[in-house]
Scaffold this motif. Structure first.
Motif, short mmCIF file in Angstrom:
data_model
loop_
_atom_site.label_atom_id
_atom_site.label_comp_id
_atom_site.label_asym_id
_atom_site.label_seq_id
_atom_site.Cartn_x
_atom_site.Cartn_y
_atom_site.Cartn_z
N LYS A 128 -2.09 -18.83 -1.84
CA LYS A 128 -0.92 -17.83 -1.79
C LYS A 128 0.18 -18.04 -2.76
O LYS A 128 0.67 -17.02 -3.24
CB LYS A 128 -0.06 -18.35 -0.29
N THR A 129 0.13 -19.24 -3.32
CA THR A 129 0.97 -19.56 -4.45
C THR A 129 0.60 -18.83 -5.57
O THR A 129 1.42 -18.28 -6.28
CB THR A 129 0.99 -21.38 -4.63
N ALA A 130 -0.69 -18.98 -5.94
CA ALA A 130 -1.11 -18.23 -6.85
C ALA A 130 -0.84 -16.61 -7.06
O ALA A 130 -0.30 -16.05 -8.01
CB ALA A 130 -2.53 -18.47 -7.18
N LEU A 131 -1.02 -15.99 -5.82
CA LEU A 131 -0.94 -14.70 -5.58
C LEU A 131 0.79 -14.48 -5.82
O LEU A 131 1.02 -13.27 -6.71
CB LEU A 131 -1.18 -14.04 -4.37
N VAL A 132 1.55 -14.95 -5.39
CA VAL A 132 3.21 -15.02 -5.35
C VAL A 132 3.53 -15.10 -6.89
O VAL A 132 4.20 -14.22 -7.51
CB VAL A 132 3.89 -15.74 -4.41
N GLN A 133 3.03 -16.06 -7.20
CA GLN A 133 3.30 -16.55 -8.91
C GLN A 133 2.72 -15.29 -9.93
O GLN A 133 3.62 -14.85 -10.88
CB GLN A 133 2.72 -17.72 -9.64
N ASP A 134 1.72 -14.68 -9.51
CA ASP A 134 1.29 -13.62 -10.44
C ASP A 134 1.80 -12.18 -9.77
O ASP A 134 1.32 -11.48 -10.29
CB ASP A 134 -0.30 -13.61 -10.36
N ARG A 135 2.80 -12.20 -9.04
CA ARG A 135 3.30 -11.00 -8.25
C ARG A 135 2.23 -10.01 -7.58
O ARG A 135 2.35 -9.00 -7.68
CB ARG A 135 4.09 -10.37 -9.19
N ILE A 136 1.26 -10.74 -7.09
CA ILE A 136 0.06 -9.84 -6.47
C ILE A 136 0.10 -9.68 -4.86
O ILE A 136 0.35 -10.96 -4.33
CB ILE A 136 -1.27 -10.25 -6.74
N PRO A 137 0.56 -8.57 -4.28
CA PRO A 137 0.53 -8.36 -2.88
C PRO A 137 -0.72 -8.91 -2.16
O PRO A 137 -1.94 -8.70 -2.61
CB PRO A 137 0.81 -6.82 -2.93
N ALA A 138 -0.37 -9.54 -1.09
CA ALA A 138 -1.52 -9.88 -0.15
C ALA A 138 -2.30 -8.73 0.62
O ALA A 138 -3.10 -8.69 0.72
CB ALA A 138 -1.00 -10.91 0.99
N THR A 139 -1.49 -7.55 0.73
CA THR A 139 -1.93 -6.46 1.26
C THR A 139 -0.81 -5.46 1.07
O THR A 139 0.15 -5.55 0.50
CB THR A 139 -2.14 -6.65 2.92
N SER A 140 -1.14 -4.15 1.39
CA SER A 140 -0.44 -3.02 1.40
C SER A 140 -0.56 -2.10 2.58
O SER A 140 -1.44 -2.08 3.29
CB SER A 140 -1.32 -2.03 0.23
N PHE A 141 0.57 -1.47 2.90
CA PHE A 141 0.92 -0.69 4.08
C PHE A 141 1.37 0.63 3.40
O PHE A 141 2.30 0.76 2.81
CB PHE A 141 2.07 -1.39 4.73
N ALA A 142 0.97 1.45 4.10
CA ALA A 142 1.33 3.03 3.78
C ALA A 142 2.62 3.43 4.71
O ALA A 142 3.15 2.97 5.79
CB ALA A 142 0.13 3.99 4.49
N VAL A 143 3.45 4.06 4.04
CA VAL A 143 4.70 4.61 4.72
C VAL A 143 4.77 6.16 3.96
O VAL A 143 4.04 6.80 3.13
CB VAL A 143 5.98 3.81 4.25
N ASP A 144 5.73 6.76 5.04
CA ASP A 144 5.74 8.20 4.68
C ASP A 144 6.69 8.36 3.58
O ASP A 144 6.22 9.46 2.70
CB ASP A 144 6.56 8.97 5.90
N ASP A 145 7.55 7.55 3.21
CA ASP A 145 8.60 7.65 2.05
C ASP A 145 8.91 6.22 1.44
O ASP A 145 9.72 5.66 2.39
CB ASP A 145 9.55 8.42 2.55
N VAL A 146 8.45 5.75 0.41
CA VAL A 146 8.86 4.55 -0.12
C VAL A 146 10.09 4.20 -0.13
O VAL A 146 10.71 3.06 0.25
CB VAL A 146 8.00 3.98 -1.43
N ARG A 147 10.79 5.17 -0.84
CA ARG A 147 12.32 4.86 -1.17
C ARG A 147 13.16 4.74 0.12
O ARG A 147 13.97 4.11 0.32
CB ARG A 147 12.90 6.21 -2.10
N ALA A 148 12.93 5.80 1.27
CA ALA A 148 13.65 5.66 2.48
C ALA A 148 13.23 4.40 3.12
O ALA A 148 14.10 3.54 3.65
CB ALA A 148 13.32 6.92 3.51
N GLU A 149 12.11 3.82 3.11
CA GLU A 149 11.65 2.68 3.71
C GLU A 149 12.30 1.40 2.96
O GLU A 149 12.87 0.53 3.59
CB GLU A 149 10.32 2.51 3.85
N TYR A 150 12.39 1.55 1.63
CA TYR A 150 13.26 0.61 0.85
C TYR A 150 14.54 0.50 1.25
O TYR A 150 15.11 -0.63 1.42
CB TYR A 150 12.96 0.99 -0.64
#
Length: 129
Positions: free
Chosen positions: A68-90
């Motif tokens: 987990k530490t290596a993923l975070v340090q390298d800015r790699i997401p653990a997984t990805s979720f689909a949303v209808d609108d990234v900007r609105a969800e952000y």
């Protein structure tokens, strides 16, 4: 063949459950004691309650924290979720206090953003154009 369960390693299952349900909007599917503090704890999308479950898996194995530490340090997401609108969800999630490590970015045919799940993981949200 289809994906039934996938998992993210979490530092604290109760904290993760609150974040993934109260903040991200998933719903609890299973909460089965496994002896000790660990539980088989899954959440699903309210839009697909019989779909793929996300296991909020305890980070107890010795290999998990360096991973987990290596993923975070390298800015790699653990997984990805689909949303209808990234900007609105952000905007919605920022309003709830969620910290993002990557603001919405257009990447060809997709828009992505990356957030901190407060449990030791980076999570990508994305939508296809």
């Amino acid at each position: 063949m289809r994906i039934y369960v996938t998992s993210v390693f979490v530092d604290d299952q109760e904290k993760a459950l609150r974040f993934y349900t109260d903040v991200l909007g998933f719903v609890k599917k299973h909460d089965i004691p496994l002896g000790g503090p660990a539980r088989w704890l899954t959440v699903v999308s309210p839009e697909d309650p019989d779909g793929t479950e996300l296991l909020l898996e305890p980070s107890g194995h010795p290999a998990v924290q360096p991973y987990k530490t290596a993923l975070v340090q390298d800015r790699i997401p653990a997984t990805s979720f689909a949303v209808d609108d990234v900007r609105a969800e952000y905007d919605r999630l920022r309003g709830l206090g969620v910290v993002f490590t990557q603001e919405p970015a257009d990447m060809g045919t997709v828009t992505t953003a990356v957030l901190d799940d407060t449990c030791g993981n980076l999570i990508q949200i994305m939508h296809s154009k």
